[in-house]
Design a protein around this motif. Structure first.
Motif, PDB file in Angstrom:
ATOM      1  N   ASP A   1       0.969  -1.274   0.059  1.00 24.47           N
ATOM      2  CA  ASP A   1      -0.024  -0.057  -0.162  1.00 24.47           C
ATOM      3  C   ASP A   1       1.079   1.222   0.019  1.00 24.47           C
ATOM      4  OD1 ASP A   1      -1.944   1.773   0.535  1.00 24.47           O
ATOM      5  OD2 ASP A   1      -2.057   1.466   2.656  1.00 24.47           O
ATOM      6  N   PRO A   2       0.693   2.260  -0.955  1.00 24.94           N
ATOM      7  CA  PRO A   2       1.458   3.443  -1.062  1.00 24.94           C
ATOM      8  C   PRO A   2       1.614   4.339   0.531  1.00 24.94           C
ATOM      9  CG  PRO A   2       0.222   3.493  -2.804  1.00 24.94           C
ATOM     10  CD  PRO A   2      -0.493   2.087  -1.900  1.00 24.94           C
ATOM     11  N   ASP A   3       0.613   4.192   1.189  1.00 21.84           N
ATOM     12  CA  ASP A   3       0.464   4.733   2.326  1.00 21.84           C
ATOM     13  C   ASP A   3       1.654   4.097   3.552  1.00 21.84           C
ATOM     14  OD1 ASP A   3      -0.868   6.841   1.484  1.00 21.84           O
ATOM     15  OD2 ASP A   3      -3.022   5.744   2.073  1.00 21.84           O
ATOM     16  N   THR A   4       1.529   2.803   3.467  1.00 18.47           N
ATOM     17  CA  THR A   4       2.284   2.036   4.250  1.00 18.47           C
ATOM     18  C   THR A   4       3.689   2.006   3.766  1.00 18.47           C
ATOM     19  OG1 THR A   4       0.292   0.705   4.421  1.00 18.47           O
ATOM     20  CG2 THR A   4       2.255  -0.150   5.288  1.00 18.47           C
ATOM     21  N   ALA A   5       4.173   2.007   2.560  1.00 17.10           N
ATOM     22  CA  ALA A   5       5.358   1.978   2.045  1.00 17.10           C
ATOM     23  C   ALA A   5       6.060   3.043   2.402  1.00 17.10           C
ATOM     24  CB  ALA A   5       5.481   2.062   0.495  1.00 17.10           C
ATOM     25  N   THR A   6       5.599   4.265   2.674  1.00 16.19           N
ATOM     26  CA  THR A   6       6.443   5.402   3.017  1.00 16.19           C
ATOM     27  C   THR A   6       6.942   5.250   4.654  1.00 16.19           C
ATOM     28  OG1 THR A   6       4.310   6.318   4.125  1.00 16.19           O
ATOM     29  CG2 THR A   6       5.217   7.321   2.031  1.00 16.19           C
ATOM     30  N   SER A   7       6.659   4.182   5.380  1.00 13.58           N
ATOM     31  CA  SER A   7       7.202   3.712   6.669  1.00 13.58           C
ATOM     32  C   SER A   7       8.456   2.974   6.549  1.00 13.58           C
ATOM     33  CB  SER A   7       6.138   2.712   7.478  1.00 13.58           C
ATOM     34  OG  SER A   7       6.149   1.541   6.763  1.00 13.58           O
ATOM     35  N   LEU A   8       8.704   2.661   5.256  1.00 11.27           N
ATOM     36  CA  LEU A   8      10.040   2.078   4.899  1.00 11.27           C
ATOM     37  C   LEU A   8      11.257   3.398   4.919  1.00 11.27           C
ATOM     38  CD1 LEU A   8       8.855  -0.474   2.204  1.00 11.27           C
ATOM     39  CD2 LEU A   8       9.441  -0.872   4.775  1.00 11.27           C
ATOM     40  N   LEU A   9      10.850   4.321   4.643  1.00  4.91           N
ATOM     41  CA  LEU A   9      11.680   5.812   4.723  1.00  4.91           C
ATOM     42  C   LEU A   9      12.216   6.017   6.148  1.00  4.91           C
ATOM     43  CD1 LEU A   9       9.864   7.551   2.099  1.00  4.91           C
ATOM     44  CD2 LEU A   9      11.782   5.845   1.515  1.00  4.91           C
ATOM     45  N   THR A  10      13.338   6.745   6.075  1.00  2.00           N
ATOM     46  CA  THR A  10      13.774   7.500   7.194  1.00  2.00           C
ATOM     47  C   THR A  10      13.291   8.759   7.422  1.00  2.00           C
ATOM     48  OG1 THR A  10      15.663   8.704   6.347  1.00  2.00           O
ATOM     49  CG2 THR A  10      16.259   6.421   6.982  1.00  2.00           C
ATOM     50  N   ARG A  11      13.103   9.231   8.547  1.00  2.00           N
ATOM     51  CA  ARG A  11      12.623  10.600   8.674  1.00  2.00           C
ATOM     52  C   ARG A  11      12.770  11.491   7.796  1.00  2.00           C
ATOM     53  NH1 ARG A  11       8.849  11.598  13.276  1.00  2.00           N
ATOM     54  NH2 ARG A  11       8.764  14.000  13.197  1.00  2.00           N
ATOM     55  N   GLU A  12      14.180  11.615   7.633  1.00  2.00           N
ATOM     56  CA  GLU A  12      14.949  12.549   6.656  1.00  2.00           C
ATOM     57  C   GLU A  12      14.463  12.338   5.192  1.00  2.00           C
ATOM     58  OE1 GLU A  12      19.481  13.326   5.242  1.00  2.00           O
ATOM     59  OE2 GLU A  12      19.195  13.578   7.542  1.00  2.00           O
ATOM     60  N   GLU A  13      14.445  11.125   4.728  1.00  2.00           N
ATOM     61  CA  GLU A  13      13.789  10.604   3.277  1.00  2.00           C
ATOM     62  C   GLU A  13      12.530  11.199   3.407  1.00  2.00           C
ATOM     63  OE1 GLU A  13      16.652   6.828   2.526  1.00  2.00           O
ATOM     64  OE2 GLU A  13      14.759   6.525   3.695  1.00  2.00           O
ATOM     65  N   ALA A  14      11.579  10.811   4.266  1.00  2.00           N
ATOM     66  CA  ALA A  14      10.193  11.134   4.177  1.00  2.00           C
ATOM     67  C   ALA A  14       9.951  12.836   4.135  1.00  2.00           C
ATOM     68  CB  ALA A  14       9.554  10.699   5.253  1.00  2.00           C
ATOM     69  N   THR A  15      10.966  13.589   4.631  1.00  2.00           N
ATOM     70  CA  THR A  15      10.880  15.014   4.766  1.00  2.00           C
ATOM     71  C   THR A  15      11.493  15.483   3.301  1.00  2.00           C
ATOM     72  OG1 THR A  15      11.153  15.234   7.233  1.00  2.00           O
ATOM     73  CG2 THR A  15      11.669  17.035   6.047  1.00  2.00           C
ATOM     74  N   TRP A  16      12.382  14.914   2.832  1.00  2.00           N
ATOM     75  CA  TRP A  16      13.004  15.156   1.579  1.00  2.00           C
ATOM     76  C   TRP A  16      11.702  15.089   0.395  1.00  2.00           C
ATOM     77  CZ3 TRP A  16      17.460  16.953  -0.655  1.00  2.00           C
ATOM     78  CH2 TRP A  16      17.644  17.053  -1.836  1.00  2.00           C
ATOM     79  N   LEU A  17      11.125  13.729   0.459  1.00  2.00           N
ATOM     80  CA  LEU A  17      10.106  13.731  -0.389  1.00  2.00           C
ATOM     81  C   LEU A  17       9.075  14.470  -0.443  1.00  2.00           C
ATOM     82  CD1 LEU A  17       9.905   9.680  -0.523  1.00  2.00           C
ATOM     83  CD2 LEU A  17      10.853  11.411  -2.253  1.00  2.00           C
ATOM     84  N   TRP A  18       8.678  15.065   1.101  1.00  2.00           N
ATOM     85  CA  TRP A  18       7.637  15.977   1.167  1.00  2.00           C
ATOM     86  C   TRP A  18       7.685  17.225   0.457  1.00  2.00           C
ATOM     87  CZ3 TRP A  18       6.508  20.738   2.887  1.00  2.00           C
ATOM     88  CH2 TRP A  18       5.299  21.043   3.070  1.00  2.00           C
ATOM     89  N   VAL A  19       9.189  17.551   0.663  1.00  2.00           N
ATOM     90  CA  VAL A  19       9.502  18.892   0.108  1.00  2.00           C
ATOM     91  C   VAL A  19       9.488  19.067  -1.532  1.00  2.00           C
ATOM     92  CG1 VAL A  19      11.395  20.653  -0.252  1.00  2.00           C
ATOM     93  CG2 VAL A  19      10.943  19.591   2.092  1.00  2.00           C
TER      94      VAL A  19
END
Length: 117
Positions: free
Chosen positions: A25-43
């Motif tokens: 699930d795309p929403d669950t897949a983001t849990s595989l990222l580090t916090r920094e990676e998730a923030t980078w993708l958010w930006v």
């Protein structure tokens, strides 16, 4: 995609692509990222929204941040080093209806721009 998992800039995109191609699930897949990676993708996603001029989508994009608060997001966004951080923060400040949050976004944009992290 597996070949770029060790490349810091490409890793978050590869992780999500691999997870989704394997049926996650795309929403669950983001849990595989580090916090920094998730923030980078958010930006990065916010920058794409800015490019299309969709202010209402930009403001609603705030709800997808993993930090849980705008102030927490601003701190992490300032630190992540994305090249379009200032542009995203300025656009958010212009679009956000809350004057206090808009001011905090402008301040964060200025701090990133001047290197006052």
């Amino acid at each position: 995609m597996r070949a770029v998992l060790d490349e810091a800039v490409l890793r978050p995109y590869a992780v999500l692509w691999l997870a989704e191609s394997e049926g996650a699930d795309p929403d669950t897949a983001t849990s595989l990222l580090t916090r920094e990676e998730a923030t980078w993708l958010w930006v990065d996603t916010a920058a794409a929204v800015v490019d299309h001029g969709e202010d209402h989508l930009l403001v609603s994009h705030l709800e997808t941040a993993v930090q849980g608060s705008v102030r927490g997001l601003l701190q992490e966004v300032r630190d992540v080093g994305h090249p379009r951080t200032v542009q995203v923060l300025v656009a958010l400040a212009a679009a956000h209806p809350d004057p206090a949050l808009a001011k905090a976004m402008r301040r964060a944009a200025f701090q990133v721009h001047t290197g006052e992290l």
